[in-house]
Design an enzyme around this catalytic site. Sequence first.
Site, PDB file in Angstrom:
ATOM      1  N   GLY A   1     -48.696   7.806   5.597  1.00  0.00           N
ATOM      2  CA  GLY A   1     -49.135   6.542   5.032  1.00  0.00           C
ATOM      3  C   GLY A   1     -50.339   6.709   4.139  1.00  0.00           C
ATOM      4  N   ASP A   2     -50.840   7.914   4.064  1.00  0.00           N
ATOM      5  CA  ASP A   2     -52.046   8.152   3.277  1.00  0.00           C
ATOM      6  C   ASP A   2     -51.767   8.081   1.793  1.00  0.00           C
ATOM      7  OD1 ASP A   2     -53.827   8.333   5.203  1.00  0.00           O
ATOM      8  OD2 ASP A   2     -54.130  10.495   5.109  1.00  0.00           O
TER       9      ASP A   2
ATOM     10  N   ASP B   1     -45.427  13.552  10.527  1.00  0.00           N
ATOM     11  CA  ASP B   1     -46.495  12.657  10.148  1.00  0.00           C
ATOM     12  C   ASP B   1     -47.680  13.543   9.752  1.00  0.00           C
ATOM     13  OD1 ASP B   1     -48.073  10.367  10.013  1.00  0.00           O
ATOM     14  OD2 ASP B   1     -48.831  10.747  12.029  1.00  0.00           O
ATOM     15  N   LYS B   2     -48.644  12.997   9.079  1.00  0.00           N
ATOM     16  CA  LYS B   2     -49.764  13.842   8.721  1.00  0.00           C
ATOM     17  C   LYS B   2     -50.949  13.648   9.667  1.00  0.00           C
ATOM     18  CE  LYS B   2     -52.591  12.997   5.320  1.00  0.00           C
ATOM     19  NZ  LYS B   2     -53.879  13.168   5.958  1.00  0.00           N
ATOM     20  N   THR B   3     -51.425  12.415   9.687  1.00  0.00           N
ATOM     21  CA  THR B   3     -52.650  12.185  10.432  1.00  0.00           C
ATOM     22  C   THR B   3     -52.399  12.324  11.924  1.00  0.00           C
ATOM     23  OG1 THR B   3     -53.127  10.580   8.748  1.00  0.00           O
ATOM     24  CG2 THR B   3     -54.554  10.599  10.673  1.00  0.00           C
TER      25      THR B   3
ATOM     26  N   ASN C   1     -47.057   4.173  14.238  1.00  0.00           N
ATOM     27  CA  ASN C   1     -46.289   4.053  13.008  1.00  0.00           C
ATOM     28  C   ASN C   1     -45.193   5.107  12.900  1.00  0.00           C
ATOM     29  OD1 ASN C   1     -48.132   6.066  12.815  1.00  0.00           O
ATOM     30  ND2 ASN C   1     -48.536   5.778  10.633  1.00  0.00           N
TER      31      ASN C   1
ATOM     32  N   LYS D   1     -40.303   5.564   6.747  1.00  0.00           N
ATOM     33  CA  LYS D   1     -40.210   6.855   7.411  1.00  0.00           C
ATOM     34  C   LYS D   1     -38.878   6.977   8.130  1.00  0.00           C
ATOM     35  CE  LYS D   1     -45.121   7.647   8.356  1.00  0.00           C
ATOM     36  NZ  LYS D   1     -46.077   8.001   9.389  1.00  0.00           N
TER      37      LYS D   1
END
Lengths: 353, 1316
Positions: free
Chosen positions: B875-876, B419-421, B1028, B1005
């Site tokens: 999700g960005d 994930d990124k955030t 998420n 994802k």
Amino acid sequence: MGKVKGKSGPLARRPDNSAFKQQRLPAWSPMLTATTVLPFFYLMALICMLLGVWLLLTVQSTQEIKLDYTEAGTCDMCFEKRKNVSNAAQICTCTVVFPIKKALKGDVFFYYGLQNFHQNLRRYMDSRDDAQMVGRKTNLKNPSSYCEPFMKDPNGLPIAPCGAVANSIFNDTFTLTYHGSSGPSIPVPLLRKGITWYTDKNVKYRNPKNDNMTLAQVFEGTARPLYWQKPVYELDLLDPTNNGFINDDLIIWMREAAFPNFKKLYGVLYRAKQPFTKGLPAGNYTINISYNFPVQYFRGRKEVVLTTLTWFGGQNHFLPIAYLVTSCLILLIAIILTVVWWKFGKNGKRLEE
Amino acid sequence: MAREGEDPGMAKASKVKRQRKKKPKENKTRTVHANILYDNAKGEENPNRNYANNKIKTTKYTVLSFLPKNLFEQFHRFANVYFVFIALLNFVPVVNAFQPELALAPVVFILSVTAIKDLWEDYRRHRSDQEINHMDCLVYSRAERRYVERYWKEVRVGDFIRLRCNEILPADVLLLSSSDPDRLCHIETATLDGETNLKQRQVVRSFFDLDCDFDPLKYNGIIECEKPNNDLNRFRGYIIHQSGRRDALYKENLLLRGCTIRNTEEAVGIVIYAGHETKAMLNNNGPRYKRSKLERQMNVHVFWCVIILLVMCLFAAVGHGLWMFQYGDKRPVFDVLSPEGTDLSPIMSAIYLFLTMIIVFQVLIPISLFVSIEIVKICQVYFIHQDMDLYDEETDSHLQCRALNITEDLGQMQYIFSDKTGTLTENKMVFRRCTVAGVEYSHDANARRLAMYQEMDSEEEDCTSHSGTLPRRDSVTSHQSARVVLRSQSTKSHRRTGSRAEAKRASILSKHTAFSSPMEKDITPDPQLLDKVNECSSQMDFMRFHSQPMSQLPSDLADIIDFFIALTICNTVVVSSPNQPRQKVRMRFELKSPVKTIEDFIKRFTPSRLTSGSNSSSSSSLITNRSSNRGCSSLLSSPSAESTLTKLDEEQPPRGLEHSFGPVPPCYNGKAWNLEDGELRYEAESPDEAALVYAARAYKCSLVGRLPDQVTVELPHLGKLSFELLHTLGFDSTRKRMSVVVRHPLTDQITVYTKGADSAIMDLIKPPDTGKRQIKIVSRTQNYLNLYAADGLRTLCIAKKILSKEQYACWLQHHLQAETAIQGREELLFDSALRLETNLQLLGATGIEDRLQDGVPETIASLRMAGLQIWVLTGDKQETAVNIAYACKLLDPEEEILTLNADSQEACALLLEESLHYIQAKFLCSSTDQAAKAFHSNFAPFEIYPSSSPSSSSHTTPFTVLRLGLVIDGRTLAYALDKSLEDKFLAVARSCRSVLCCRSTPLQKSMVVKLVRNKLKVMTLAIGDGANDVSMIQVADVGVGISGQEGMQAVMASDFALPRFRYLQKLLLVHGHWCYSRLANMILYFFYKNAMFVALIFWYQFYCGFSGSAMIDQWYLIFFNLMFSAFPQLITGTLDKDVSAETLQQLPQLYVNGQNSEEYKPYMFWMNMIDAFYQSLVCFFIPYFAYADSDVDLFTWGTPITTLALFTILVHLGIETKTWTWMNWLSIAFSTALFFTVALCYNASCPTCYTPSNPYWTMQRLLQDPLFYLLCVITPVAALLLNLFFKVLVQVPFSSGGQMKLREPVSLFSEPTRWR
């Protein structure tokens, strides 16, 4: 988790900085490099070589005489006779003559040997009752079921000693006579007692307690094993203390051999009198055999072995050879490694680092 | 909560079952009556009697049921059944091999070890259950007419309980009364979801107006609600009063078990769900069980062992049959007949023998392997836990292993999905810049400040985290306690503010405080914008005094003030004070001003209508109106004078306000402001909300209080303004926005403020025919948005909408209907929100920076060197994601990037096709530069890739062939994941070095992970921090949760929870490698050991007529694995390090070793088997020939063999062991000593006890025999010579290469050799 006893403060859950917990225990990691490995190999080879040579020399000093008497001498007659089960009760004796060219020095051990006799067969081995042999009276009259089908005789009497092992006891007897180059024939004296393990004679095998009774009375109500000619309390007619379960021959037979070809101790040369003080002198010997044990059913052979022992056992060349061969192998490997190292080592090393 | 039982599953199931039996007709709802109505009645009449009581029982067993139940569970493991079967076989006389009782020993041992472990765990659960069941709480007793102390376990559904501050809720309770004047109750849900911000819960509306204390005796409602379920965020139902009135119940009315009451003196509620039916208990799932790849491989080989066993048994059986056959009819004396005295035919005895051999050879199937693996894994988990490097001082948390049995999978990962955030980034949102009404304010000073922090962070990290901090948490325990010393305002102490009196909670809480680090708080305002704000507010102030309509304000200034108001109120941030962090700041002055009571205050300044109750009564009347559904016209016409009052007539403004009331312009000294205003602390559910509120505060537009129906904002010049909060339409991931509906105190207009993702907002902007200005704003804002995104900022758009009263009334009607609906309420509310959020007027946009976590680029680089493919699924939006990807070195500027954005299935197919061709072309031309061998091995790349082994391509293809990045957005991903395109998508994706999926939903994802995992047959790891990511974490082979700031859902779902992303490096490269290589080697060693030992007996069968005799005594045979040789391998399996941690981290390439399963390949199993057979040959035949032709008896010969085998096995382990600690030495010494001790004792103990074998005094005799020692020297040397030779050839840098090198990891870094 959860154990924060005694620890509080800002870094309560910080793991201990101990060598064990951080997997930093002082460790020796053997670096296998040519300089450590090669000397190790050479040293190993040297040690094995020395041991091997020493053992070989020791073994060389022993002597062994093997005499297969199954059909030898006059025994072929008895051999034929024993083929027929109906003749089992008949006595058959025979004689084998053999020379000893070189005197056997020191203690001489007299073995009988059997070949192809599977004393190590599982069903056979289990067919015995140790509790009976230890002299428990309950087991004397009521042997363990392991003894089946040699537990009770057809009349329902318990067999003592029960089981297949005791039943199939080796029942040939031997007398050895020395015919010196001069003088009369002298019977070779054999110690037939004290040839068992001490613990066997005194702990593992005991006769049932007989306060005032004779052995025969103690064993009353039991039957002798089916193949036996004599009951267990008459095994040694000469020595009453060598009867019953503590008979040396029985004890030795009951110690089941590991391999189908085996020998068992029959007696040790009694060296008190001349000419046997230094062992068995060279010369001709005859051996008188009371030939009872049938071997033809299992294509077996019977033999007599006369041997002297070393500090590590009988005459067996295998062990020294094993040491020598191993030493040679180590040496070979060491040489190969040396060559490899010599030829490629330096380049290889550089490539790695 | 963890202690409240790991496994309520069983209990749950049984309970549910029981209930069904009792009430077959029970419908979908639960009806709860008050218990006091039935106090005197017999139990049968109480309608609540069928509901579970509050006694919890998380234990699996009772004293009586333990044995049968535990055994039953253990026999679910096939191996146990097998060993019991073998042990029972021993009781059959014809086939028995050992003393039957003895044969039971290992099985009983293994079973009892497991049983004791289970028993202990169960006992612990029982203890904690007892503790919990015997906690006290106040329950209303009708007999005594007061609240009496009861144990938790005595609480029943329908009881009234009184809760005091800081108490833990014993059950799920419907809130009926609260001492809070706003009828609120604050709870902390950290134990449930890890979120530490206080949640507000409301008293049920029908009980809102109660002036006096709630009297349970007067209660007469009946509650209808859902059946117990595990959804924490859902509760629906209604309460029926005697009058027939129905009031809806929401999750806001329910207090959940396990939460803690905060900030509320006292609350009363009725128990709705108790005990195991509470949401907390239903949510409590046991630890996860996964099977690792290594274990799967191992099971194949266990299966092979079974086959080998059967072959050996069959061989022996046939051999025995033939052996018997050769004697013909005349049986030799030693061939014992069957017990009945009948002849056994060769065939029958062969069949019996087959079974006997299975018993004798049972050791080949390692009974202790499974137990040993578990022990080793537990130790590995322990060591991972204890690793200092995986400990985060900042949050006082270390790595948690939640799945205990997949540690070795960490060493075999091939794909990482991140994930990124919050995973790559800190999830510490920092306001960077904004654009208002089409004008950009770049906040340069702010940017400089941030840069400064960055430097300071790295320099001062150590000293800040070590510096002592003042106890803040103390105040938690008693909110009324004396003031705690104010902490210093220095920036140094920003990181850690909490003392950790309660170690457990502290970590969670401290994560929370990270929200408010000064980096986020102290925003340097842009001077231009600040001027405008001031100008604007002074104008408004002026206008207010002169009663001019606010609409005269220039539109750009109005936009600015609206923008900041939106930032301030369009959120769910709760205000608290740092000195008493859990104490809500009371903006009603009843607590702060000692002079006046609230009644005085209101009487003096409120128009006649509003004289009673709290000053929120207007809104409460509104709510009553709403809930009674009497329409809304009256409400709308009523002037909301009261809310505007507060700002006008503040008697005693809290400190800090002097500034804003001071001479114009107010003091701009940022520091002074911060010092004063720093008293307020914002608790936000997501960090970007907090960032925006802090940003607004920097412009003096600060949020000072939030109540469910009112938000108080402090503005320069204007002072405090109370906005009447009519609705909050919460954020959801589909709408990607949230809105608040407020009544503006100055204009008295009903205003909707919306904040959300730019894509969501931009489509909702009023059609452009409304005015040129708006068009311009939209297009300019869009430009800036693109700019922000390019900078890697998170963008949010702010918009507003003014509703006319008629519009609002119309919408409200629908909305109320939706709110009160029981069925499909969520959908209706969603539709209602969609209806409201249209035709918005764009105010501006913000850019928030989410900083990368420390060490992320390095970690990614190192993981990539380790041959791991890293995909980022976020999700960005695309631009943000790409920029973060560049920042964390996931994408390389030199790399080409394939971007896949398609609008339709066909377009997507076409794009994929093109990219394939492109890659192919690029590959072909680039491969000409490559060495010829690479070309040959990958001749037709796209035909070969899918079929070739993933492991080979995973490290050759991306490194040597393609430097490509793939960026795909959510919509295209949806097409690409279609069955028809997924192969092509994979073909493209796998030939790219990095893949970035933007705008992907949680479901996508998990679909991506599933696709890669299933199609490429690779080991996947998913790492994420938020809710998420949960589905992705669950799908992957190994799920890693970042125990960061977004709650605990990801951690709860994960197998491993890390405090920081960068720890992944050590976890995978070091611990993963170690765990894998240790376990792989141990398993191989196990197979070797057992095979070697059993083969000894097998060879003997050739000498005993295949009769199943064993020269190894039954005791040794049975305990050899269990005791004599068990410890050294456990120690080695736990402690051995093939490569040091430093080397592993410096040379990530070594990780490839595990990825390719190089420590445990099928051929290695067979090599081990062959080695085992060879060694057993040596160990058998050297003693055989040494004793051949002698008078040796079976056990005098067999005992040396056992000893030799033990020595050989131990020395073999010694050769395999790479690092020797004192524990290795000790364990080997212990093993040897144990063997001799046991042997000596056993051989001396009893001459009759161990039938059929009788090795009396054997060992004692052997120890006097020189031959024994001679054998002990030569045999292990000869047996291991070959092994050592190969080892040396491989390890010692003798040769310049050759195949042998491949086994050695160290040799791998000369060149990444491709081999398979």
